[in-house]
Design a protein around this motif. Structure first.
Motif, PDB file in Angstrom:
ATOM      1  N   UNK A  33       0.939  -1.244   0.198  1.00  0.00           N
ATOM      2  CA  UNK A  33       0.101  -0.098  -0.038  1.00  0.00           C
ATOM      3  C   UNK A  33       0.958   1.361  -0.004  1.00  0.00           C
ATOM      4  N   UNK A  34       2.025   1.147   0.621  1.00  0.00           N
ATOM      5  CA  UNK A  34       2.854   2.393   0.680  1.00  0.00           C
ATOM      6  C   UNK A  34       3.425   2.773  -0.718  1.00  0.00           C
ATOM      7  N   UNK A  35       3.869   1.582  -1.455  1.00  0.00           N
ATOM      8  CA  UNK A  35       4.312   2.113  -3.078  1.00  0.00           C
ATOM      9  C   UNK A  35       3.071   2.394  -3.767  1.00  0.00           C
ATOM     10  N   UNK A  36       1.964   1.928  -3.386  1.00  0.00           N
ATOM     11  CA  UNK A  36       0.826   2.455  -4.303  1.00  0.00           C
ATOM     12  C   UNK A  36       0.380   3.804  -4.021  1.00  0.00           C
ATOM     13  N   UNK A  37       0.286   4.103  -2.836  1.00  0.00           N
ATOM     14  CA  UNK A  37       0.086   5.553  -2.411  1.00  0.00           C
ATOM     15  C   UNK A  37       1.076   6.262  -2.954  1.00  0.00           C
ATOM     16  N   UNK A  38       2.482   6.098  -2.832  1.00  0.00           N
ATOM     17  CA  UNK A  38       3.304   6.988  -3.734  1.00  0.00           C
ATOM     18  C   UNK A  38       3.586   6.955  -5.064  1.00  0.00           C
ATOM     19  N   UNK A  39       3.103   5.841  -5.673  1.00  0.00           N
ATOM     20  CA  UNK A  39       2.802   5.948  -7.243  1.00  0.00           C
ATOM     21  C   UNK A  39       2.023   7.090  -7.588  1.00  0.00           C
ATOM     22  N   UNK A  40       0.820   6.983  -6.754  1.00  0.00           N
ATOM     23  CA  UNK A  40      -0.169   7.872  -7.110  1.00  0.00           C
ATOM     24  C   UNK A  40       0.202   9.359  -6.788  1.00  0.00           C
ATOM     25  N   UNK A  41       0.883   9.415  -5.385  1.00  0.00           N
ATOM     26  CA  UNK A  41       1.423  10.923  -5.411  1.00  0.00           C
ATOM     27  C   UNK A  41       2.299  11.497  -6.362  1.00  0.00           C
ATOM     28  N   UNK A  42       3.190  10.554  -7.193  1.00  0.00           N
ATOM     29  CA  UNK A  42       3.884  11.011  -8.246  1.00  0.00           C
ATOM     30  C   UNK A  42       3.312  11.326  -9.449  1.00  0.00           C
ATOM     31  N   UNK A  43       1.883  11.191  -9.661  1.00  0.00           N
ATOM     32  CA  UNK A  43       1.060  11.520 -10.920  1.00  0.00           C
ATOM     33  C   UNK A  43       1.217  12.906 -11.028  1.00  0.00           C
ATOM     34  N   UNK A  44       1.392  13.482 -12.210  1.00  0.00           N
ATOM     35  CA  UNK A  44       1.582  14.945 -12.402  1.00  0.00           C
ATOM     36  C   UNK A  44       3.152  15.484 -12.745  1.00  0.00           C
ATOM     37  N   UNK A  45       3.874  14.771 -12.059  1.00  0.00           N
ATOM     38  CA  UNK A  45       5.338  15.064 -12.019  1.00  0.00           C
ATOM     39  C   UNK A  45       6.044  14.973 -13.489  1.00  0.00           C
ATOM     40  N   UNK A  46       5.443  14.055 -14.328  1.00  0.00           N
ATOM     41  CA  UNK A  46       6.018  14.067 -15.563  1.00  0.00           C
ATOM     42  C   UNK A  46       5.578  15.524 -16.503  1.00  0.00           C
ATOM     43  N   UNK A  47       4.354  15.913 -16.251  1.00  0.00           N
ATOM     44  CA  UNK A  47       3.914  17.398 -16.795  1.00  0.00           C
ATOM     45  C   UNK A  47       4.787  18.314 -16.303  1.00  0.00           C
ATOM     46  N   UNK A  48       5.420  18.407 -15.058  1.00  0.00           N
ATOM     47  CA  UNK A  48       6.425  19.399 -14.601  1.00  0.00           C
ATOM     48  C   UNK A  48       7.631  19.048 -15.241  1.00  0.00           C
ATOM     49  N   UNK A  49       8.266  17.791 -15.444  1.00  0.00           N
ATOM     50  CA  UNK A  49       9.312  17.930 -16.013  1.00  0.00           C
ATOM     51  C   UNK A  49       9.384  18.025 -17.466  1.00  0.00           C
ATOM     52  N   UNK A  50       8.329  17.905 -18.276  1.00  0.00           N
ATOM     53  CA  UNK A  50       8.358  18.065 -19.650  1.00  0.00           C
ATOM     54  C   UNK A  50       7.950  19.413 -19.877  1.00  0.00           C
ATOM     55  N   UNK A  51       7.254  20.137 -19.179  1.00  0.00           N
ATOM     56  CA  UNK A  51       7.203  21.507 -19.151  1.00  0.00           C
ATOM     57  C   UNK A  51       8.517  22.260 -18.868  1.00  0.00           C
ATOM     58  N   UNK A  52       9.328  21.937 -17.899  1.00  0.00           N
ATOM     59  CA  UNK A  52      10.421  22.544 -17.429  1.00  0.00           C
ATOM     60  C   UNK A  52      11.659  22.464 -18.493  1.00  0.00           C
ATOM     61  N   UNK A  53      11.562  21.268 -19.435  1.00  0.00           N
ATOM     62  CA  UNK A  53      12.808  21.057 -20.371  1.00  0.00           C
ATOM     63  C   UNK A  53      12.258  21.381 -21.764  1.00  0.00           C
ATOM     64  N   UNK A  54      10.914  21.391 -22.098  1.00  0.00           N
ATOM     65  CA  UNK A  54      10.541  21.759 -23.197  1.00  0.00           C
ATOM     66  C   UNK A  54      10.066  23.156 -23.518  1.00  0.00           C
ATOM     67  N   UNK A  55       9.438  24.001 -22.391  1.00  0.00           N
ATOM     68  CA  UNK A  55       8.984  24.982 -22.259  1.00  0.00           C
ATOM     69  C   UNK A  55       9.842  26.116 -23.260  1.00  0.00           C
TER      70      UNK A  55
END
Length: 213
Positions: free
Chosen positions: A103-125
């Protein structure tokens, strides 16, 4: 005589359609990033509280919510099964720990959703904004060649509109990069704290006698 600087809205309205599309895309990406940033601030704060609660959780605890409730809910069936006849103490504890960590791994995976958008915007923007700038400057030079007007007054507006696209790209990218790095570090720390708490709880459960429902 000094001329007032054009407003961002004036720069946008006067821009080429392609540059307008670049600006709109960057503005939407920035809004999405700020939405994620606000959500992640609340999520990390909540997970920190829940990780501390998990460290204090005990078998048979009633009313546990959040991460502690999910971990106890996953672990108690394994604990009540007890240690198998051919199962060593280490194997029993490992079985409990696997159940608690899931359950800890599942909760952390859910918490990481959206981070790829930040990374993509930061690198491509910035590059998307630069594309809008290059396109706008090309159009400005084409307009100069067509009108034969090489004065600064004729060149400056088009170049200003084009450079505005790069500015928007930087405005979108800089907060996204900072937020991504900070959130990645914070979530890694919370994950480690929660995993350690799960391991400690598994050890305590393995040493305690199972109880029925």
């Amino acid at each position: 005589m000094q001329h007032a600087l054009p407003s961002p809205l004036e720069l946008f309205l006067a821009a080429d359609p392609v540059v307008k599309g670049v600006m709109l895309g960057l503005v939407l990406a920035s809004l999405a990033c700020w939405t994620i940033i606000i959500e992640k601030l609340a999520t990390i704060r909540r997970l920190r509280r829940e990780a501390k609660a998990l460290a204090l959780a005990e078998a048979g605890q009633s009313g546990a919510a959040g991460l502690a409730g999910a971990v106890l809910g996953a672990a108690l069936p394994e604990w009540r099964r007890g240690q198998g006849a051919r199962e060593t103490d280490g194997e029993y504890r490992q079985r409990l720990e696997v159940a608690l960590r899931r359950p800890v791994a599942a909760a952390m995976k859910r918490a990481e959703s959206g981070l790829p958008i930040l990374a993509t915007t930061g690198s491509v923007g910035p590059f998307v904004g630069l594309f809008g700038t290059v396109w706008g400057i090309m159009n400005s030079f084409a307009g100069i060649a067509a009108s034969q007007d090489t004065s600064l007054a004729g060149v400056a507006p088009g170049i200003a509109e084009a450079l505005f696209a790069t500015a928007i790209g930087l405005v979108a990218a800089i907060p996204a990069v900072i937020a991504y790095n900070r959130f990645a570090v914070a979530l890694a720390a919370v994950r480690q704290e929660a995993m350690i708490a799960a391991s400690d709880l598994a050890l305590r459960l393995s040493r305690a006698a199972p109880v029925g429902v």
